[in-house]
Scaffold this motif. Structure first.
Motif, PDB file in Angstrom:
ATOM      1  N   HIS A  91      19.490  26.121  85.604  1.00 22.75           N
ATOM      2  CA  HIS A  91      18.935  26.890  86.714  1.00 22.75           C
ATOM      3  C   HIS A  91      19.147  28.379  86.441  1.00 22.75           C
ATOM      4  O   HIS A  91      20.175  28.775  85.900  1.00 22.75           O
ATOM      5  N   THR A  92      18.175  29.191  86.831  1.00 17.61           N
ATOM      6  CA  THR A  92      18.192  30.628  86.559  1.00 17.61           C
ATOM      7  C   THR A  92      18.161  31.399  87.875  1.00 17.61           C
ATOM      8  O   THR A  92      17.422  31.042  88.800  1.00 17.61           O
ATOM      9  N   PHE A  93      18.981  32.475  87.933  1.00 24.30           N
ATOM     10  CA  PHE A  93      19.082  33.300  89.131  1.00 24.30           C
ATOM     11  C   PHE A  93      19.211  34.758  88.718  1.00 24.30           C
ATOM     12  O   PHE A  93      19.623  35.062  87.600  1.00 24.30           O
ATOM     13  N   HIS A  94      18.891  35.671  89.641  1.00 18.42           N
ATOM     14  CA  HIS A  94      19.207  37.078  89.407  1.00 18.42           C
ATOM     15  C   HIS A  94      20.713  37.190  89.215  1.00 18.42           C
ATOM     16  O   HIS A  94      21.486  36.514  89.914  1.00 18.42           O
ATOM     17  N   LYS A  95      21.139  38.046  88.325  1.00 20.48           N
ATOM     18  CA  LYS A  95      22.563  38.231  88.044  1.00 20.48           C
ATOM     19  C   LYS A  95      23.330  38.581  89.323  1.00 20.48           C
ATOM     20  O   LYS A  95      24.336  37.947  89.655  1.00 20.48           O
ATOM     21  N   ASP A  96      22.856  39.589  90.050  1.00 18.90           N
ATOM     22  CA  ASP A  96      23.566  40.047  91.247  1.00 18.90           C
ATOM     23  C   ASP A  96      23.586  38.993  92.350  1.00 18.90           C
ATOM     24  O   ASP A  96      24.593  38.826  93.040  1.00 18.90           O
ATOM     25  N   CYS A  97      22.481  38.276  92.502  1.00 12.23           N
ATOM     26  CA  CYS A  97      22.412  37.221  93.524  1.00 12.23           C
ATOM     27  C   CYS A  97      23.438  36.127  93.228  1.00 12.23           C
ATOM     28  O   CYS A  97      24.177  35.693  94.111  1.00 12.23           O
ATOM     29  N   LEU A  98      23.455  35.694  91.977  1.00  8.67           N
ATOM     30  CA  LEU A  98      24.370  34.616  91.593  1.00  8.67           C
ATOM     31  C   LEU A  98      25.823  35.091  91.670  1.00  8.67           C
ATOM     32  O   LEU A  98      26.686  34.349  92.156  1.00  8.67           O
ATOM     33  N   ASP A  99      26.098  36.298  91.215  1.00  7.07           N
ATOM     34  CA  ASP A  99      27.470  36.800  91.256  1.00  7.07           C
ATOM     35  C   ASP A  99      27.991  36.865  92.689  1.00  7.07           C
ATOM     36  O   ASP A  99      29.124  36.482  92.975  1.00  7.07           O
ATOM     37  N   LYS A 100      27.148  37.340  93.600  1.00  4.56           N
ATOM     38  CA  LYS A 100      27.547  37.403  95.010  1.00  4.56           C
ATOM     39  C   LYS A 100      27.792  35.997  95.550  1.00  4.56           C
ATOM     40  O   LYS A 100      28.771  35.747  96.256  1.00  4.56           O
ATOM     41  N   TRP A 101      26.922  35.068  95.200  1.00  9.21           N
ATOM     42  CA  TRP A 101      27.076  33.665  95.620  1.00  9.21           C
ATOM     43  C   TRP A 101      28.404  33.107  95.110  1.00  9.21           C
ATOM     44  O   TRP A 101      29.147  32.483  95.856  1.00  9.21           O
ATOM     45  N   LEU A 102      28.693  33.332  93.840  1.00 15.07           N
ATOM     46  CA  LEU A 102      29.905  32.772  93.233  1.00 15.07           C
ATOM     47  C   LEU A 102      31.172  33.405  93.806  1.00 15.07           C
ATOM     48  O   LEU A 102      32.213  32.759  93.850  1.00 15.07           O
ATOM     49  N   GLN A 103      31.087  34.633  94.258  1.00 13.63           N
ATOM     50  CA  GLN A 103      32.242  35.288  94.861  1.00 13.63           C
ATOM     51  C   GLN A 103      32.459  34.844  96.304  1.00 13.63           C
ATOM     52  O   GLN A 103      33.587  34.723  96.751  1.00 13.63           O
ATOM     53  N   GLN A 104      31.378  34.598  97.035  1.00 16.02           N
ATOM     54  CA  GLN A 104      31.504  34.278  98.454  1.00 16.02           C
ATOM     55  C   GLN A 104      31.604  32.781  98.716  1.00 16.02           C
ATOM     56  O   GLN A 104      32.266  32.361  99.657  1.00 16.02           O
ATOM     57  N   CYS A 105      30.940  31.989  97.914  1.00 14.83           N
ATOM     58  CA  CYS A 105      30.929  30.546  98.109  1.00 14.83           C
ATOM     59  C   CYS A 105      31.771  29.902  97.012  1.00 14.83           C
ATOM     60  O   CYS A 105      32.455  30.579  96.268  1.00 14.83           O
ATOM     61  N   LEU A 106      31.669  28.619  96.918  1.00 15.51           N
ATOM     62  CA  LEU A 106      32.341  27.936  95.826  1.00 15.51           C
ATOM     63  C   LEU A 106      31.668  28.306  94.522  1.00 15.51           C
ATOM     64  O   LEU A 106      30.501  28.679  94.497  1.00 15.51           O
ATOM     65  N   ALA A 107      32.384  28.186  93.425  1.00 11.35           N
ATOM     66  CA  ALA A 107      31.830  28.565  92.120  1.00 11.35           C
ATOM     67  C   ALA A 107      30.979  27.427  91.578  1.00 11.35           C
ATOM     68  O   ALA A 107      31.305  26.786  90.587  1.00 11.35           O
ATOM     69  N   THR A 108      29.871  27.196  92.263  1.00 15.74           N
ATOM     70  CA  THR A 108      28.949  26.141  91.875  1.00 15.74           C
ATOM     71  C   THR A 108      27.527  26.685  91.856  1.00 15.74           C
ATOM     72  O   THR A 108      27.237  27.699  92.481  1.00 15.74           O
ATOM     73  N   CYS A 109      26.670  25.969  91.167  1.00 16.69           N
ATOM     74  CA  CYS A 109      25.253  26.326  91.163  1.00 16.69           C
ATOM     75  C   CYS A 109      24.713  26.190  92.587  1.00 16.69           C
ATOM     76  O   CYS A 109      24.966  25.181  93.250  1.00 16.69           O
ATOM     77  N   PRO A 110      23.980  27.182  93.070  1.00 17.20           N
ATOM     78  CA  PRO A 110      23.435  27.095  94.429  1.00 17.20           C
ATOM     79  C   PRO A 110      22.472  25.931  94.639  1.00 17.20           C
ATOM     80  O   PRO A 110      22.294  25.480  95.766  1.00 17.20           O
ATOM     81  N   LEU A 111      21.870  25.425  93.570  1.00 18.15           N
ATOM     82  CA  LEU A 111      20.903  24.331  93.716  1.00 18.15           C
ATOM     83  C   LEU A 111      21.527  22.954  93.545  1.00 18.15           C
ATOM     84  O   LEU A 111      21.405  22.098  94.411  1.00 18.15           O
ATOM     85  N   CYS A 112      22.179  22.726  92.413  1.00 25.41           N
ATOM     86  CA  CYS A 112      22.657  21.377  92.107  1.00 25.41           C
ATOM     87  C   CYS A 112      24.157  21.198  92.316  1.00 25.41           C
ATOM     88  O   CYS A 112      24.666  20.086  92.204  1.00 25.41           O
ATOM     89  N   ARG A 113      24.850  22.267  92.596  1.00 26.50           N
ATOM     90  CA  ARG A 113      26.294  22.266  92.861  1.00 26.50           C
ATOM     91  C   ARG A 113      27.155  21.880  91.657  1.00 26.50           C
ATOM     92  O   ARG A 113      28.315  21.509  91.821  1.00 26.50           O
ATOM     93  N   ASN A 114      26.612  22.010  90.448  1.00 22.52           N
ATOM     94  CA  ASN A 114      27.441  21.845  89.253  1.00 22.52           C
ATOM     95  C   ASN A 114      28.423  23.005  89.185  1.00 22.52           C
ATOM     96  O   ASN A 114      28.091  24.129  89.537  1.00 22.52           O
ATOM     97  N   LYS A 115      29.613  22.722  88.690  1.00 20.25           N
ATOM     98  CA  LYS A 115      30.641  23.759  88.596  1.00 20.25           C
ATOM     99  C   LYS A 115      30.254  24.802  87.560  1.00 20.25           C
ATOM    100  O   LYS A 115      29.789  24.469  86.476  1.00 20.25           O
ATOM    101  N   VAL A 116      30.457  26.066  87.920  1.00 20.69           N
ATOM    102  CA  VAL A 116      30.185  27.179  87.013  1.00 20.69           C
ATOM    103  C   VAL A 116      31.487  27.618  86.345  1.00 20.69           C
ATOM    104  O   VAL A 116      31.490  28.019  85.192  1.00 20.69           O
ATOM    105  N   LEU A 117      32.592  27.536  87.077  1.00 20.35           N
ATOM    106  CA  LEU A 117      33.917  27.891  86.570  1.00 20.35           C
ATOM    107  C   LEU A 117      34.887  26.756  86.880  1.00 20.35           C
ATOM    108  O   LEU A 117      34.697  26.016  87.849  1.00 20.35           O
ATOM    109  N   PRO A 118      35.958  26.639  86.090  1.00 24.00           N
ATOM    110  CA  PRO A 118      36.957  25.593  86.356  1.00 24.00           C
ATOM    111  C   PRO A 118      37.644  25.791  87.714  1.00 24.00           C
ATOM    112  O   PRO A 118      37.776  26.918  88.207  1.00 24.00           O
ATOM    113  N   ASP A 119      38.089  24.699  88.296  1.00 22.34           N
ATOM    114  CA  ASP A 119      38.743  24.738  89.611  1.00 22.34           C
ATOM    115  C   ASP A 119      39.977  25.637  89.622  1.00 22.34           C
ATOM    116  O   ASP A 119      40.240  26.319  90.608  1.00 22.34           O
ATOM    117  N   LYS A 120      40.745  25.645  88.528  1.00 25.65           N
ATOM    118  CA  LYS A 120      41.952  26.481  88.470  1.00 25.65           C
ATOM    119  C   LYS A 120      41.609  27.962  88.618  1.00 25.65           C
ATOM    120  O   LYS A 120      42.288  28.702  89.314  1.00 25.65           O
TER     121      LYS A 120
END
Length: 155
Positions: A91-120
Motif C-alpha cells: 500500500h502507498t501513502f503520502h509520506k506526511d500522511c502516513l507518518d502522522k498516522w503512525l505517530q497518532q495511531c498504532l504503527a500499522t498500515c491504515p488499510l490492512c493493519r499489517n504492522k509497520v514497526l515491531p511492537d517493542k
C-alpha cells in the motif's frame, strides 16, 4: 490568639500541599527508574519508519502496486514528484500522511493493519507519549497549587 491559630492553619495547609507534591514527584521518579526500556523520541521514531519504509518520489511510470493514484489517508491524488512511502504490504501513502498516522495511531498500515514497526519499538514510543501526558498533568497540578497559594495569601 486567633491570628496565631490562622497562621498555624495556613502553615499546616501549605505543608500538606508541599508533602503531597513531593510524594507525587517521588512516585514519578520511582516509576522512571523502574522503567527497564528506554523511550524513543519522535525523531528517532520517524527515523525508524524511514529505515523500514524509505521515502520515494511518486511517478506515473511507477504506479503503486494496488493500482490507485490516491492516498488512502487524505484521499487526494498523488502528484508527480511527491514524497510517498510504499509499505511492505504494497500500500502507498503520502509520506506526511502516513507518518502522522503512525505517530497518532498504532504503527500499522491504515488499510490492512499489517504492522509497520515491531511492537517493542511502538511500546517505547508510546511510553514517551505517556510521560509527556503525565508531565502535562504535573503542570496542571502545579498551576492548581499556585492558585491555592494565591488564595491563601489573599485571606
Amino acid at each position: 490568639m486567633t491570628a496565631i491559630a490562622q497562621l498555624f492553619s495556613q502553615l499546616y495547609t501549605k505543608t500538606m500541599v508541599l508533602l503531597a507534591i513531593l510524594l507525587l514527584e517521588l512516585v514519578l521518579l520511582i516509576r522512571y527508574f523502574k522503567s527497564d526500556a528506554q523511550t524513543i523520541t519522535p525523531t528517532q521514531y520517524l527515523k525508524l519508519i524511514e529505515e523500514k519504509n524509505p521515502t520515494i518520489r511518486f511517478t506515473r511510470r511507477l504506479k503503486p502496486p494496488e493500482n490507485t493514484d490516491q492516498c488512502r489517508v487524505c484521499l487526494s491524488e498523488f502528484e508527480e514528484g511527491e514524497k510517498v512511502r510504499n509499505l511492505k504490504c504494497k500500500h502507498t501513502f503520502h509520506k506526511d500522511c502516513l507518518d502522522k498516522w503512525l505517530q497518532q495511531c498504532l504503527a500499522t498500515c491504515p488499510l490492512c493493519r499489517n504492522k509497520v514497526l515491531p511492537d517493542k519499538v511502538v511500546a517505547r514510543y508510546r511510553r514517551l507519549q505517556n510521560q509527556v501526558e503525565n508531565d502535562g498533568n504535573h503542570d496542571q497540578i502545579m498551576i492548581l497549587v499556585s492558585a491555592l497559594r494565591g488564595e491563601n495569601q489573599i485571606s
